[in-house]
Design an enzyme around this catalytic site. Structure first.
Site, mmCIF file in Angstrom:
data_model
loop_
_atom_site.group_PDB
_atom_site.id
_atom_site.type_symbol
_atom_site.label_atom_id
_atom_site.label_comp_id
_atom_site.label_asym_id
_atom_site.label_seq_id
_atom_site.Cartn_x
_atom_site.Cartn_y
_atom_site.Cartn_z
ATOM 1 N N SER A 1 0.828 -1.202 0.000
ATOM 2 C CA SER A 1 0.000 0.000 0.000
ATOM 3 C C SER A 1 0.863 1.252 0.000
ATOM 4 O O SER A 1 1.960 1.266 0.570
ATOM 5 C CB SER A 1 -0.886 -0.004 1.253
ATOM 6 O OG SER A 1 -1.507 1.247 1.450
ATOM 7 N N TYR B 1 -2.457 -0.162 10.017
ATOM 8 C CA TYR B 1 -2.620 -0.784 8.700
ATOM 9 C C TYR B 1 -1.328 -0.661 7.897
ATOM 10 O O TYR B 1 -0.834 -1.640 7.324
ATOM 11 C CB TYR B 1 -3.775 -0.119 7.947
ATOM 12 C CG TYR B 1 -3.855 -0.502 6.487
ATOM 13 C CD1 TYR B 1 -4.263 -1.777 6.107
ATOM 14 C CD2 TYR B 1 -3.514 0.420 5.488
ATOM 15 C CE1 TYR B 1 -4.330 -2.133 4.760
ATOM 16 C CE2 TYR B 1 -3.581 0.072 4.158
ATOM 17 C CZ TYR B 1 -3.993 -1.199 3.796
ATOM 18 O OH TYR B 1 -4.049 -1.542 2.468
#
Length: 337
Positions: free
Chosen positions: A129, A154
């Site tokens: 990501s 995350y």
């Protein structure tokens, strides 16, 4: 080993689109998903229903965090390639429910790595990501940049995935490529993402919450571009970098068969301009609640795409206005508001 490509998270947004493209070109695809309730499972089941009529597609409901189920899966199907997209998504949710990220993104990824090792797969491609760039203000973000300061849990799990994958590439010669996705959007997208929330609110005549007072910058990347990049990378297994210098190692390549690549649109867009594109596509002017930036959110994301371009000869380019209009067409057809 079979000629099967295993797609984890196949009922997810990117997973469904990638599986569709693989099937359309004649590949055999085995898909798994846990169909959890992080967002509406009905949407996940609708995506899955698009894949199930294909003769070369099989599906099993499996959670990647289930060690025994994952070991059994790899032993049975012996995939030749793995596209690992299953993960607990969402930056803000990771602040409230970190255990979900530990289970899916860390434990689950370990099970995928071990399965790939046991099955001796030709290539593992996994989703990282853009959030790993954290507090970095040097834009556009390049794979050579340090990513040691994540600002959400995350992001920390995605950074961990990258270093876990490198250890398997180094120790076991497992070709692994991590793709740092930049704000993916488009038809069949996730309801927890801004475009989905904004569209639903505008069609219901409700105001929208605009974080960072609309001045946040995102490298919004259209789903078809993402999938094109993913498949090109999947078809080209990671290899040792002959130019790797252990005295000054670069984060994106290695002496092991390992790569990290950005996949973004290289067209950073203000959130307020993204909203303007949506207003134009819907023919509705939004009532906006201007709010400060949320904890864990990055102010700006922008991708340096030179490494992906050099590796597979492709970089995304769909304009935001075009991509948003396609999403609106899908949304109206699917939900019939």
């Amino acid at each position: 080993m079979s000629d099967i490509t295993l797609v984890t998270g196949c009922a997810g947004f990117i997973g469904m689109h990638a599986a569709e493209r693989l099937l359309a070109r004649g590949d055999r695809v085995a898909g798994i998903d846990n169909l959890n309730a992080y967002y509406d499972p009905a949407l996940k089941k609708a995506r899955l229903a698009r894949l199930q009529p294909h003769a070369h597609f099989s599906f099993e409901k499996i959670d990647v965090a289930d060690r025994a189920a994952m070991a059994d899966l790899f032993a049975r199907i012996q995939p030749s390639r793995v596209l690992h997209l299953a993960a607990q998504a969402g930056v803000r949710y990771s602040i409230d429910a970190p255990d979900d990220y530990t289970d899916s993104n860390l434990l689950g990824f370990a099970h995928v790595l071990q399965g790939c090792r046991a099955a001796r797969v030709d290539h593992l491609v996994f989703a990282s990501s853009s959030s790993v760039y954290g507090g970095n203000t040097n834009v556009p973000f390049a794979e050579r940049d340090a990513v040691d300061h994540p600002i959400s849990y995350y992001a920390a799990t995605k950074k961990a995935n990258e270093v876990m994958a490198h250890s398997y590439a180094h120790l076991y010669g497992l070709p692994t490529t991590g793709l740092r996705f930049f704000t993916v959007y488009g038809p069949w997208g996730r309801p927890d993402m801004a475009l989905f929330k904004f569209t639903r609110a505008l069609l219901a005549g409700e105001p929208i919450d605009v974080y960072g007072h609309g001045q946040l910058v995102r490298d919004f990347t259209y789903i078809d571009d993402i999938v094109e990049g993913v498949l090109r990378v999947l078809d080209k297994p990671a290899a040792s970098d002959a130019a790797h210098n252990p005295a000054a190692p670069g984060p994106g390549t290695s002496s092991a068969p390992y790569r990290i690549l950005n996949i973004g649109n290289n067209q950073p867009t203000l959130l307020i301009d993204y909203i303007t594109a949506l207003e134009s596509a819907l023919g509705i002017t939004a009532r906006k609640n201007m709010l400060p930036i949320q904890p864990g959110d990055m102010h700006t994301t922008a991708a340096d795409m030179s490494a992906l371009q050099a590796w597979v000869g492709f970089a995304p380019s769909t304009p935001v206005q075009e991509g948003v209009a396609r999403f609106v067409d899908w949304y109206r057809g699917f939900y019939k508001p």
